[in-house]
Each structure stands twice: as structure tokens, then as C-alpha cells.
Design a protein around this motif. Structure first.
Motif, short mmCIF file in Angstrom:
data_model
loop_
_atom_site.label_atom_id
_atom_site.label_comp_id
_atom_site.label_asym_id
_atom_site.label_seq_id
_atom_site.Cartn_x
_atom_site.Cartn_y
_atom_site.Cartn_z
N VAL A 542 0.84 -1.20 0.00
CA VAL A 542 0.00 0.00 0.00
C VAL A 542 0.88 1.25 0.00
O VAL A 542 2.07 1.19 0.30
CB VAL A 542 -0.93 0.03 1.24
N THR A 543 0.27 2.37 -0.33
CA THR A 543 1.00 3.64 -0.31
C THR A 543 1.28 4.05 1.14
O THR A 543 0.60 3.63 2.08
CB THR A 543 0.20 4.75 -0.99
N GLU A 544 2.29 4.91 1.29
CA GLU A 544 2.62 5.39 2.63
C GLU A 544 1.47 6.19 3.23
O GLU A 544 1.20 6.11 4.44
CB GLU A 544 3.89 6.23 2.60
N LEU A 560 4.34 6.20 14.57
CA LEU A 560 4.01 5.94 13.17
C LEU A 560 5.24 6.11 12.29
O LEU A 560 5.47 5.33 11.34
CB LEU A 560 2.89 6.87 12.73
N ASP A 561 6.06 7.11 12.58
CA ASP A 561 7.31 7.31 11.81
C ASP A 561 8.22 6.09 11.95
O ASP A 561 8.84 5.65 10.96
CB ASP A 561 8.02 8.57 12.30
N LEU A 562 8.32 5.57 13.17
CA LEU A 562 9.15 4.39 13.38
C LEU A 562 8.61 3.18 12.62
O LEU A 562 9.37 2.40 12.05
CB LEU A 562 9.24 4.07 14.87
N MET A 563 7.28 3.02 12.59
CA MET A 563 6.66 1.90 11.89
C MET A 563 6.92 2.01 10.38
O MET A 563 7.24 1.00 9.72
CB MET A 563 5.16 1.87 12.15
N ASN A 572 8.50 -0.20 -6.08
CA ASN A 572 7.74 1.02 -6.37
C ASN A 572 7.58 1.91 -5.14
O ASN A 572 6.86 2.92 -5.19
CB ASN A 572 6.35 0.68 -6.91
N GLY A 573 8.19 1.55 -4.03
CA GLY A 573 8.11 2.35 -2.83
C GLY A 573 6.88 2.08 -1.98
O GLY A 573 6.63 2.79 -0.99
N LEU A 574 6.11 1.05 -2.34
CA LEU A 574 4.92 0.72 -1.56
C LEU A 574 5.32 -0.06 -0.32
O LEU A 574 6.27 -0.86 -0.34
CB LEU A 574 3.95 -0.10 -2.40
N LEU A 575 4.57 0.14 0.77
CA LEU A 575 4.89 -0.49 2.04
C LEU A 575 4.17 -1.82 2.18
O LEU A 575 2.99 -1.94 1.82
CB LEU A 575 4.47 0.41 3.20
N ALA A 576 4.87 -2.82 2.72
CA ALA A 576 4.25 -4.11 3.01
C ALA A 576 3.41 -3.97 4.29
O ALA A 576 3.86 -3.44 5.29
CB ALA A 576 5.31 -5.19 3.20
N ASP A 577 2.18 -4.46 4.22
CA ASP A 577 1.28 -4.38 5.38
C ASP A 577 0.50 -5.68 5.45
O ASP A 577 0.31 -6.37 4.43
CB ASP A 577 0.33 -3.18 5.24
N ARG A 578 0.02 -6.01 6.61
CA ARG A 578 -0.74 -7.25 6.77
C ARG A 578 -2.12 -7.09 6.12
O ARG A 578 -2.63 -5.98 5.95
CB ARG A 578 -0.88 -7.63 8.23
N VAL A 579 -2.73 -8.23 5.80
CA VAL A 579 -4.01 -8.22 5.12
C VAL A 579 -4.84 -9.40 5.61
O VAL A 579 -4.30 -10.43 6.02
CB VAL A 579 -3.80 -8.28 3.58
N GLN A 580 -6.17 -9.24 5.58
CA GLN A 580 -7.09 -10.31 5.96
C GLN A 580 -7.72 -10.87 4.68
O GLN A 580 -8.19 -10.10 3.83
CB GLN A 580 -8.20 -9.77 6.86
N LEU A 581 -7.76 -12.19 4.58
CA LEU A 581 -8.36 -12.83 3.40
C LEU A 581 -9.46 -13.79 3.82
O LEU A 581 -9.36 -14.46 4.85
CB LEU A 581 -7.30 -13.61 2.62
N TYR A 582 -10.51 -13.83 3.01
CA TYR A 582 -11.58 -14.82 3.14
C TYR A 582 -11.56 -15.69 1.89
O TYR A 582 -11.34 -15.21 0.78
CB TYR A 582 -12.96 -14.16 3.20
N GLY A 583 -11.86 -16.96 2.10
CA GLY A 583 -12.16 -17.84 0.99
C GLY A 583 -13.59 -18.35 1.17
O GLY A 583 -13.88 -19.03 2.17
N MET A 584 -14.49 -18.01 0.25
CA MET A 584 -15.91 -18.32 0.46
C MET A 584 -16.45 -19.19 -0.65
O MET A 584 -16.21 -18.95 -1.84
CB MET A 584 -16.74 -17.03 0.53
N GLU A 585 -17.23 -20.18 -0.22
CA GLU A 585 -17.99 -20.97 -1.18
C GLU A 585 -19.22 -20.19 -1.62
O GLU A 585 -19.50 -19.09 -1.14
CB GLU A 585 -18.36 -22.31 -0.56
#
Length: 900
Positions: A542-544, A560-563, A572-585
Motif C-alpha cells: 500500500v501507499t505510505e 508511526l514514523d518508526l513503523m 515502487n516504494g509501496l509499504l508491506a502491510d498485513r491483510v485479511q483474506l476470506y475464501g468463500m464458497e
């Protein structure tokens, strides 16, 4: 005119005049008593519900303290508790929770030390025994904890308790300790958490086992306080912190201390939500109550003054001033209040106390409390006196202004300019038509328009209130309510999933296929599907700006600056961040609310398609800024297979076998993906996930995939929940099966059903319906008494007129028919006015309710009017008949001899 300042003489005249009008006095006392009943019963119900509501809220909140200072050191506790704004305080040292293993996996049990003051405010008062003594192995617990342990609640019993130290952190570990039971209390199902209390010495020993993880609750103190008032709790807590150099706004700052405001206090909620509309609504309610009482008392005194107008005219001829006449009428009103108000206070409290259990029984989680607050009687008395004072003001002015000559010629009829007869034979026709009974009855209503308007309005008010109550009750839309609360009939998952904030994090919490097979074997399942949850490490880029927006609400700018500096960036300068995923039938996918786009591509595992999940507010409306991804955007996900750790200050990579030791060293450590797979997806839809299908907590951007694509790309297949609908009529048997199954066969799992929310909805709607009908009944009695008063006093003051009519040939049957027609006209006019007001006010009330209750849909119905039509017709016919019979005992000659 001479001014006669003889107060004693005026009091004597007032008292003797009062004694002479016994019938009027009885009606006036009943009117004042019934008005006081209205006020007292409403205040009793309102304050009892408020007390019960607060008690229920306190139990859900965990205690009845005004506020809490959280995560303190012992030194901070000692510093803050002496602040002059604090009236009373209690302290608590948190040790931890019980382990998540059976039999505690479905229960929230906290282990801590509390001082006696704190325990009292947490509703911990042993029914047998006492709190633990220092320097011992004693412990006190509630009956649910003892039941889960299989321990009989008996003083001296020994039990072993598994306690999670540093729970919900990577340093979590379980220790077991054996205690001797020194006290126990009954478990209260309304309280979310159960408690095990230890002596301070035992709590200190257990807290010493903490690793010092910055996110642990073990070893933290809390200070709960009582303040001077519950109306401005947050402001007082903030001021207390400021008095000692702390603040509660910027988390992460060195001077930050978290606070908690007890949301159970109605005063705190009212102060926080005291917008103009709320104030107007309360003022309108009070004005309605006063107006209802005004209608009946005003009518009593208006008719009384009309009947005694010649008497007041004679007083004017001998020098009595208008001010003295007004004082006489006020004195009579207050003397009648001395009788009527106590009767009303007793009767009103009896009515209110009788209705409180009916209302409270409809509300889950509320303890029945009938308030005995003196404020009930103070408010009821004050409002009744205000109503009496306002009600006798206009009649007093009328009596004070009338001249002696006008008083002699005064009639109850309104002045009306006669119409000119036009056209051939018009006068003769009007004369002939005017002698007909329906016409005579109608004209009699117009003789005193003020009395007619007040009587009709008081009757109509009860009908309108009942109509609006019914409209309010039927407007609660169960489909809307359930669509937010429960999108499916049943949800089955690990017991931890249904615990507050627990979520779904590991394969150990997955629903196995044998559980799903057991459910299917019961029959009756019409639609079903699996929702797969994320149990592996997945990142998005994601973007900063978005990263700062997402995490800025929980962290200070410095943190926040430290994070930002610590997070990994792509090319591309995008930051790695955690994400939640669902798999649905397919079945759970069909329950999503699509805001934009189309979900059909999710069924194709080769389409690399996802749906962006947006958050919703309490009214089910999407919050636009809750996800950065829009339809058509590309989302790059990184499936991390292995992490590497390094020192944040030097970048030196830490060997895997030295990671634990590195954390213990206290140096800053960061991590990044070492082995991973990247995949790019297209956002094909923006959706809302119903609460019953989501993760039950929020902390990252969320996306939904089709089930097959989820399993392929994450290389996991852990079923977070199994959701299904059943055929009509089989939900009861399925509910019984799941209850037994999750308690006895598979105790690690739990379930949630739509029936639970349906019962909650029905209780909520029935509570409002009961309250509204009770209020309508009381106001209806006021209206009926006003009607009785108008008819009775009208017949009494028109006795001479009726005698004249009978003397010139009108039969008793015709006279009774005319009076019954008058009563019927009153009833029909009241219903017509009610219909007009209901049609006018209904949409306004509906619009207001829709803004307050997100599950409200306005529906207009005339059913209450239809049901009340025969009731009002009967009142209109029977009350005049009964009152006439009571006054027709004298002969025509005797009635002619009496003064009008």
C-alpha cells in the motif's frame, strides 16, 4: 371599584365556595389524581427502567465505577488516587486469563488481585466466605468457575487453575497453581467475565513470571474511580490526568495513560449524545405529559367557573377585585391538589411498579429494579402543581374580567353571529330542520366550542399516541435487523471464534470435515457453505499515505514514523502491510452485500479476482474510506513462506536459532519476507460482509476470494466457519442438536443461530409496544374522565334547560337520544381528528425513528383506529345515558324551580 385587601375574608369565601360545590370537587380531585397518576407512573417506569438498564449495563461493562485509568504502574496508582476529584477508588492487579483449553475455551475468566472496594464495584460479594487473606494460598471465585472445574462450592475445597501469563502475545505460557477456596458468589449470566480473586502476595508471585512483553496485560494495574457526578465522566478523568501531568489523547507518548468511561451510566450517554434533537425530544415528551394533564384540569375549572360565573359577578358588585377572585380560584385548586396529588402519587406508583416487571421481563440481561427514588414523587408533585397552576390560570382570568352585568346574562354558549336567511322558505326549512334531534345535538356541541375542543382533543390524544405506538412497534423490521445480525440460520465454528476479539488465527481452530458431516447427517439443511480463514502470513502493498491513515488512529506520529521506517518496501516504494483474506464458497458469497461490481468472477479460480471488503456503520451504510481498493484496481499479495529477522539499528541478520535470545536482549528487531510468492489480482467488486460471517475483529484491509482460488494460492484449507440454512420448521430440532453436540460431543466448538437474534428482536419490540400501550391507557383514562366530566357538568348546568324542553313536549326518550348523539359526535370527532393527526404526524415520527433505529421501516396502519371505533362509540352512547339517569331523578317541576 374599592380594593378589599382582606385576605382572611377571601380565604373564607374561597373555602365556603369550595365546600358548596361537592360534585365539582369530586371531579376535580379525580382529575388532579389521575393527572398525578400519569406523572408518577411514567416517572416510576422511566426511573425503574433506567435503574434496571444501568444495572444491566454495569454488569455487561463489568462494574459500576464511573471510570478507569488503565495499564498503570503501582507508582502511578498511588499518585492518581489522591486527586481531589476522586470520591472513591479501587485498585486491581491483573494476572491473566485461564488457558484456552477445555473446559475454559467457551468462557472468559480473569485472574487478578482486587482490593475490597474494587471487588464491591465489580459485584463481587461472597454469599459464603470472604475475600482471600494475604500470605495464603486462598482464592475466591464464582460458581461458574467452580462448575467448570468440577469443584463443589464449599469453603476449604482445593482446586488447580491453569493461568495464561502474557496471554495473547508471543511470550504466552501457562502455569498451574493450586488454591484453597475461601469464598464464592453466584455467577451472573449478564456479566461477561468470571473472576478468580487472589491475595496480593500470590498475584505478585505470578506476575513476576511475566517476560515483560510490552503488549501483555500481566502485571498491569488499573485504578477504578467514583466521581462527584456521572454527567461528565470523560472530562473529569481527563482533568485528573492533567492535574498530574498526563494525557489520554496521543497513545505512544511517554505521558499517555488510557482511560475508560463506564458506558453503563445513562447520564454519561446523555451528556455525550445531548444533541439539539435529543433535548427537543425530551422537552416534547414533558410538554406532552403536561398538556395531557392540562386538558382535563383546565376543563374542570373552566366548567366550574362557567357554572359559578354569577357568583363571581355578585362578588364584583360588592367590591371584590379581579386579583382576589383569581386568588380564590388558585386557593381552591391548591386545596383540591392537597387531596388529589397524594392519591395520585400512591396510585401512580402502584401502576408504575406493576408495569415495570412486565417491561423488564421483555429485556434480556436486565435485572428487575423498581425504583424508590424520592425524585419520582418530587418530580410528579412539581409537575402536577405546575399543571394545576397553568390549568386554572385562564378560568381565573375569565372570572376576574367578567363584569357584574355580563355575569348575570352569561351563558355557556359561544357568541356567534346569526346567519341571514336567504332564498325561498329557507327560514322555515331551517326552523323545521333545527328541531330534529341530530341537528340539535350538533348545535349543542357548538354552544361552547372551547369545551368541545378540549374534550375532543383529550380523547384524540390517547388515540394518536396509541396509533403512533403501534406504528412505531410494527416499523421495527426484522429482516433489516437480521440482515445485519445474522445473514444465515446457523454459524458453527471453534469456541474461541465467538469470544470477544478472539478471531481466527490458527489451523487448530479450524472446523474439521467430520463436524460438517455430522451436521449434514441431521437432515433439513437447504443451503450451506464453508468460509476459509487466513492462517498463513500474507501481505499487501500500500501507499505510505494509506499506511499512515490506517495506523494513525492507534499510534502517535512518532510511533508511526518508526513503523514506516521499519516496514519493507517494494521496488515502487509501496509499504508491506498485513491483510485479511476470506475464501468463500457460493452460499456465503451470496450473502454479501455488493456495493459495486459483480461477484461472478470469484467462482472462476483462474480469474485472479478478489472483492474489496468495506466496513459499515450501525445503520448498515458503507464507510467510504475503509478500504483503499476500488473496482478495477490491482492488488498485489505476497504469500510469505519464510521470514528472516534482523537488528533494526544495524541490519545484521539474526540466525533462526538465535531469534529468541535476540528478543530477550532488548534490542530492536525487525523481520522481512525471505521466501515468498507474489500474485496480482483484479478487484471485481466492493462488498459488505455481514457480521455473522466476518472475522469478528478489524485490524487490516480485507479481501474476499472464491474458495478454490483461496485454497490454491494460500495453500491452506482451514475452515473458519461452516454456515448454513435449514428448511422451515426444522430450526428447532437443529438448535437442539447443536446445543447438545457442542456441549457433549464436540465441546471445542460452538454455534450461533438466527433464533437468538429473533428472540432479541421480539423482546426489544415488545418492550416498546408494552410501554406505549401503558402510556396510551393512562392518557386514555384521562381522556375518558375528561369526556365524563364534560358530559356530566354539561347535564348538571343544563338541568333547567332540559326541564324547559320537557315542559314544552320533549319526551325523556328524545332527551336521552339527543344526549347520546352528543356523546357520539364527541367520539366521532375525536376519531376523525386522530386520523388527521396520525396521517400528518406518522411520516414525521417514522423519519425520526429511521434516523435513530437503523432497522426501522415506516408503515402506516389504521388498525388501532378501527379497533377503537366501537369502544369510542360505546363511550359516546353509554356515558351520557348513565349521567342523565343520575340527574333525572327530580321531577320536571322540581328542576324548573331550581336556579340555572
Amino acid at each position: 371599584m374599592l380594593n378589599v385587601p382582606n385576605k382572611r375574608c377571601i380565604r373564607r369565601l374561597s373555602d365556603r365556595s369550595l365546600k358548596a360545590a361537592k360534585t365539582r370537587n369530586i371531579i376535580a380531585v379525580i382529575a388532579i389524581a389521575l393527572t398525578t397518576v400519569l406523572f408518577t407512573s411514567l416517572f416510576t417506569i422511566a426511573m425503574s427502567i433506567n435503574d434496571s438498564f444501568q444495572q444491566g449495563n454495569f454488569r455487561q461493562a463489568g462494574g459500576d465505577n464511573h471510570g478507569t485509568f488503565k495499564d498503570l504502574t503501582e507508582a502511578q496508582v498511588a499518585e492518581l488516587r489522591d486527586d481531589p476529584l476522586i470520591q472513591e477508588s479501587g485498585t486491581r492487579l491483573m494476572v491473566g486469563m485461564t488457558s484456552d483449553d477445555p473446559p475454559f475455551n467457551k468462557s472468559h475468566i480473569e485472574v487478578s488481585y482486587m482490593d475490597p472496594t474494587q471487588a464491591k464495584h465489580y459485584f463481587i460479594e461472597p454469599v459464603e466466605g470472604r475475600l482471600p487473606a494475604e500470605g495464603t494460598d486462598e482464592a475466591a471465585a464464582d460458581t461458574r468457575v467452580l462448575s467448570l472445574l468440577g469443584v463443589e462450592p464449599k469453603i476449604g475445597a482445593r482446586f488447580t487453575l491453569p493461568i495464561a501469563i502474557d496471554g495473547n502475545t508471543e511470550d504466552a505460557h501457562v502455569v498451574e497453581r493450586t488454591f484453597t477456596l475461601c469464598g464464592w458468589w453466584e455467577y451472573d449470566s449478564a456479566i461477561t467475565a468470571s473472576h478468580v480473586l487472589l491475595p496480593r502476595s500470590a498475584a505478585d508471585e505470578l506476575c513476576a513470571l511475566s517476560t515483560g512483553n510490552p503488549y501483555t496485560a500481566t502485571g498491569t494495574w488499573s485504578l477504578d474511580v467514583m466521581l462527584a457526578s456521572s454527567l461528565h465522566i470523560r472530562e473529569d478523568l481527563t482533568q485528573i490526568l492533567a492535574n498530574h501531568g498526563y494525557q489520554c489523547e496521543n497513545a505512544g507518548e511517554e505521558d499517555y495513560i488510557g482511560i475508560g468511561v463506564n458506558w453503563g451510566y445513562s447520564g454519561a450517554q446523555l451528556a455525550a449524545q445531548a444533541d439539539p434533537m435529543t433535548v427537543i425530544a425530551i422537552a416534547a415528551m414533558l410538554a406532552l405529559i403536561i398538556f395531557t394533564g392540562y386538558l382535563i384540569i383546565y376543563n374542570v375549572f373552566q366548567i366550574s367557573v362557567t357554572g359559578d360565573i354569577r357568583f363571581y359577578g355578585l362578588l364584583k358588585t360588592i367590591g371584590t377585585t379581579g386579583r382576589q377572585i383569581r386568588r380564590m380560584i388558585r386557593r381552591q385548586a391548591y386545596l383540591l391538589s392537597l387531596v388529589g396529588i397524594p392519591i395520585g402519587l400512591a396510585g401512580g406508583y402502584f401502576v408504575g411498579a406493576g408495569l415495570v416487571p412486565v417491561v423488564i421481563s421483555r429485556l434480556d440481561g436486565m435485572h428487575e429494579t423498581v425504583s424508590l427514588s424520592p425524585l419520582i414523587f418530587v418530580f410528579a408533585t412539581v409537575f402536577s402543581l405546575i399543571t394545576v397552576r397553568i390549568s386554572c390560570r385562564k378560568p381565573g382570568k375569565m372570572a376576574a374580567r367578567v363584569s357584574p352585568v355580563e355575569a348575570v346574562r352569561y351563558t355557556d354558549a359561544s357568541a356567534k353571529k346569526p346567519k341571514k336567511a336567504t332564498g325561498r322558505h329557507t327560514a322555515a326549512k331551517r326552523a323545521a330542520y333545527g328541531a330534529r334531534l341530530p341537528r340539535m345535538a350538533w348545535m349543542n356541541l357548538g354552544r361552547s366550542r372551547g369545551k368541545t375542543v378540549v374534550t375532543v382533543l383529550s380523547l384524540a390524544l390517547a388515540v394518536v399516541l396509541m396509533q403512533l405506538t403501534y406504528t412505531f412497534a410494527i416499523g421495527f423490521d426484522m429482516d433489516k435487523y437480521l440482515s445485519s445480525k445474522s445473514a444465515v440460520d446457523f454459524v458453527v465454528g471453534d469456541a474461541a471464534y465467538f469470544q470477544t476479539g478472539a478471531g481466527f488465527t490458527s489451523t487448530d481452530e479450524a472446523v474439521p470435515e467430520n463436524v460438517i458431516a455430522d451436521i449434514g447427517a441431521q437432515g433439513g439443511v437447504t443451503d450451506a457453505g464453508r468460509i476459509y480463514g487466513k492462517v498463513s502470513n500474507v501481505q499487501e502493498f500500500v501507499t505510505e499515505d494509506w499506511f499512515r491513515q490506517s495506523w494513525g488512529q492507534w499510534n502517535s506520529p512518532e510511533t508511526l514514523d518508526l513503523m514506516v521506517a521499519d516496514e519493507e518496501r517494494d521496488e515502487n516504494g509501496l509499504l508491506a502491510d498485513r491483510v485479511q483474506l476470506y475464501g468463500m464458497e457460493d452460499f456465503p458469497l451470496s450473502k454479501l452485500e455488493v456495493l459495486e461490481g459483480d461477484l461472478s468472477a470469484l467462482a472462476d479460480p483462474t480469474a485472479n479476482a478478489v472483492a474489496a471488503v468495506y466496513m459499515s456503520d450501525d445503520y448498515g451504510d458503507a464507510q467510504e474510506g475503509s478500504n483503499w481498493a476500488k473496482v478495477g484496481d490491482k492488488v498485489r499479495l505476497r504469500y510469505v513462506e519464510e521470514l528472516e529477522y534482523f537488528y533494526s539499528d544495524t541490519g545484521e541478520i539474526i540466525p533462526p536459532e538465535q531469534v529468541d535470545a535476540a528478543y530477550d536482549s532488548g534490542r530492536g528487531i525487525s523481520s522481512r519476507a525471505k521466501t515468498y510468492r507474489d500474485a496480482e489480482y483484479t478487484v471485481v467488486a466492493a462488498v459488505l460482509v455481514p457480521h455473522s460471517l466476518d472475522y469478528r475483529y478489524y485490524g487490516a484491509d480485507e479481501f474476499v476470494m472464491g474458495a478454490e482460488q483461496f485454497k490454491r494460492d494460500t495453500q491452506t484449507s482451514s475452515v473458519m466457519t461452516y454456515v448454513f440454512d435449514v428448511a422451515d420448521g426444522t430450526d428447532g430440532s437443529m438448535e437442539a442438536f447443536l446445543k447438545d453436540y457442542t456441549e457433549n460431543v464436540q465441546p471445542l466448538f460452538d454455534y450461533e443461530s438466527k433464533a437468538t437474534y429473533q428472540a432479541e428482536f421480539d423482546s426489544f419490540r415488545t418492550m416498546f409496544l408494552t410501554l406505549g400501550l401503558a402510556l396510551s391507557l393512562i392518557i386514555g383514562l384521562v381522556g375518558a374522565l375528561n369526556f365524563l366530566n364534560a358530559v356530566l357538568t354539561g347535564i348538571i348546568t343544563r338541568r333547567h334547560e332540559f326541564a324547559v324542553l320537557q315542559a314544552i313536549g320533549m319526551t325523556g326518550k328524545q332527551l336521552k337520544r339527543m344526549l347520546m348523539l352528543e356523546g357520539l359526535y364527541y367520539a366521532l370527532l375525536a376519531l376523525a381528528l386522530s386520523l388527521a393527526l396520525s396521517v400528518t404526524l406518522g411520516p414525521l415520527v417514522g423519519a425520526g425513528c429511521s434516523t435513530v433505529f437503523w432497522f426501522f421501516t415506516y408503515k402506516f396502519s389504521i388498525l388501532p383506529l378501527v379497533l377503537l371505533l366501537p369502544v369510542f362509540a360505546a363511550l359516546g352512547l353509554l356515558i351520557p345515558l348513565a349521567t342523565y339517569r343520575s340527574t333525572a331523578r327530580l321531577s320536571v317541576v322540581e328542576r324548573l324551580r331550581t336556579d340555572e
